[in-house]
Write a protein that holds these residues in place. Sequence first.
Motif, PDB file in Angstrom:
ATOM      1  N   CYS A 192      -4.806  10.661   5.377  1.00  0.00           N
ATOM      2  CA  CYS A 192      -4.678  10.369   6.793  1.00  0.00           C
ATOM      3  C   CYS A 192      -4.035  11.580   7.465  1.00  0.00           C
ATOM      4  N   HIS A 200       1.905   9.211   7.926  1.00  0.00           N
ATOM      5  CA  HIS A 200       1.215   8.318   6.985  1.00  0.00           C
ATOM      6  C   HIS A 200       0.860   9.075   5.706  1.00  0.00           C
ATOM      7  N   MET A 227      -2.580  11.378  10.386  1.00  0.00           N
ATOM      8  CA  MET A 227      -1.317  10.997  10.999  1.00  0.00           C
ATOM      9  C   MET A 227      -0.319  11.431   9.915  1.00  0.00           C
ATOM     10  N   PRO A 271      -4.694   2.550  13.527  1.00  0.00           N
ATOM     11  CA  PRO A 271      -5.821   3.456  13.290  1.00  0.00           C
ATOM     12  C   PRO A 271      -5.372   4.607  12.393  1.00  0.00           C
ATOM     13  N   HIS A 272      -6.290   5.151  11.635  1.00  0.00           N
ATOM     14  CA  HIS A 272      -5.972   6.278  10.743  1.00  0.00           C
ATOM     15  C   HIS A 272      -7.060   7.337  10.855  1.00  0.00           C
ATOM     16  N   MET A 319      -0.520   7.703   2.212  1.00  0.00           N
ATOM     17  CA  MET A 319      -1.955   7.832   2.481  1.00  0.00           C
ATOM     18  C   MET A 319      -2.511   9.199   2.129  1.00  0.00           C
TER      19      MET A 319
END
Length: 461
Positions: free
Chosen positions: A444, A449, A446, A394-395, A454
Amino acid sequence: MTQRMTRRAFCAGAAAVVAARPAWSAEPDVLTARPASVQLAPAGYPETAIWGYDGLLPGPAVRACQGERISRRLVNELPVPTSVHWHGIRIDNGMDGVAGLTQDAVPPGGSFDYDFAVPDAGTYWYHAHANSMEQVARGLAGALIVEEPAPPDVDWDEVLLLDDWLLDPETGSFAEPMAHPMMMSHAGRTGNLLGTNGRPDLSIPARRHERLRLRLINTANARIFVLRLEGLEGWQVALDGMPLEAPEPVTTELVLAPAQRIDLLVDITADSGETAALLRLDDDDAWRPQVTLPVSGRESRTRRGIPDPLPPNPSTDQPDLTGARRLDMVMEGGAMSGMRSARYQGEELGFRALAAQGQYWALAGQAGLAETPFARLSRGEPLRLNIDNRTVFPHAMHLHGMHFRTVAPDGTQGPLRDTVLSLPGEPMEIAFTADNPGKWLFHCHMLGHAASGMTTWIDVT
Ligand code: C2O
Ligand code: CU
């Protein structure tokens, strides 16, 4: 962080401000990012060396009344360059705090003056935005609260920053290295100690029938909090700072992805002698308390009824999507799915070559921040963006400078958000009106990431 006091009328007018200005509003104009040492792990463990705003973890709450300006001089006493991003604020681009895009990082010993208007009331936060995976993990984050002129009728208001920390159990220091390929290419840096407002065991005494506003903020690097109420009856009244049209009763689990916020109004329904709680679902499938509210004493009063919605923020209408441009963004990479190749710094590189550069993820075929934006939009233009998560993780996708809405297949638009959780194999569409000029990141949250591919940006002119 517990501020059990009435701030009704605090933002209602100048006279009231002078009369009722409580101590917490006497904020320093300086925000110093500096090393410090705090008791983060439970008693008996050594203190943890952190980087904190004013040496605190979390940093001091920054508060303002809706429509006012916030001014802070960031003073950098860290050994590394830094900057501050005011997450979720519809801000002037030059104040967005993205090192390398909207400003140069502030060198050690340097300073930067942030000054911006806050058009929207609600629950926001601020955090470092230079090498943020490491800097936020070390503690550089705090709450940013913009007060409504007429706040809801509650007994008290509680800001809860939910976080986790990856500590070395022997020494109590942050586990080193702060980032490594395994973290970046998997779920990110997730902690082995969880807590709220810098404490693993936050407990707030309460009385039956009190109504609280809980401002939940997920400041974790990568952890998605799944939450449940116990001994509390609650309503969601705002997401990512923006009021919902109608309060939504909390009947199931709440999912709070990194950087997301939920404002809840909760009534204490537990009896005196019981403990109400905000529970979280842990990795071993057990529910454990994230925050406890031991209930004691007499009932505070009779229960209130269903709450009214919060007043809407200005110019937050649904975008008109007739004839709107549609763009696709495929998300790929990471462990267990990978990607064949992506552009990185102007070159098309294969997966191994990307990994050698510390890049494990790509958005629309591009790893990392490119010189050219993912999209150029003219001011006022509506955009529909299709996000297709072809990874196995998941992002939490975050857009700077503007809120957006999800769009269901039948065209129904969801509530305003600045961060949305994109699940593997579940393409989703978001839409917004590009009404804020500037260079805005889309990445993202996170943070591992974001650091390894990302991160992209759009240009609104
Ligand atoms: Cu809260 Cu670019 O981040
Ligand atoms: Cu991600």
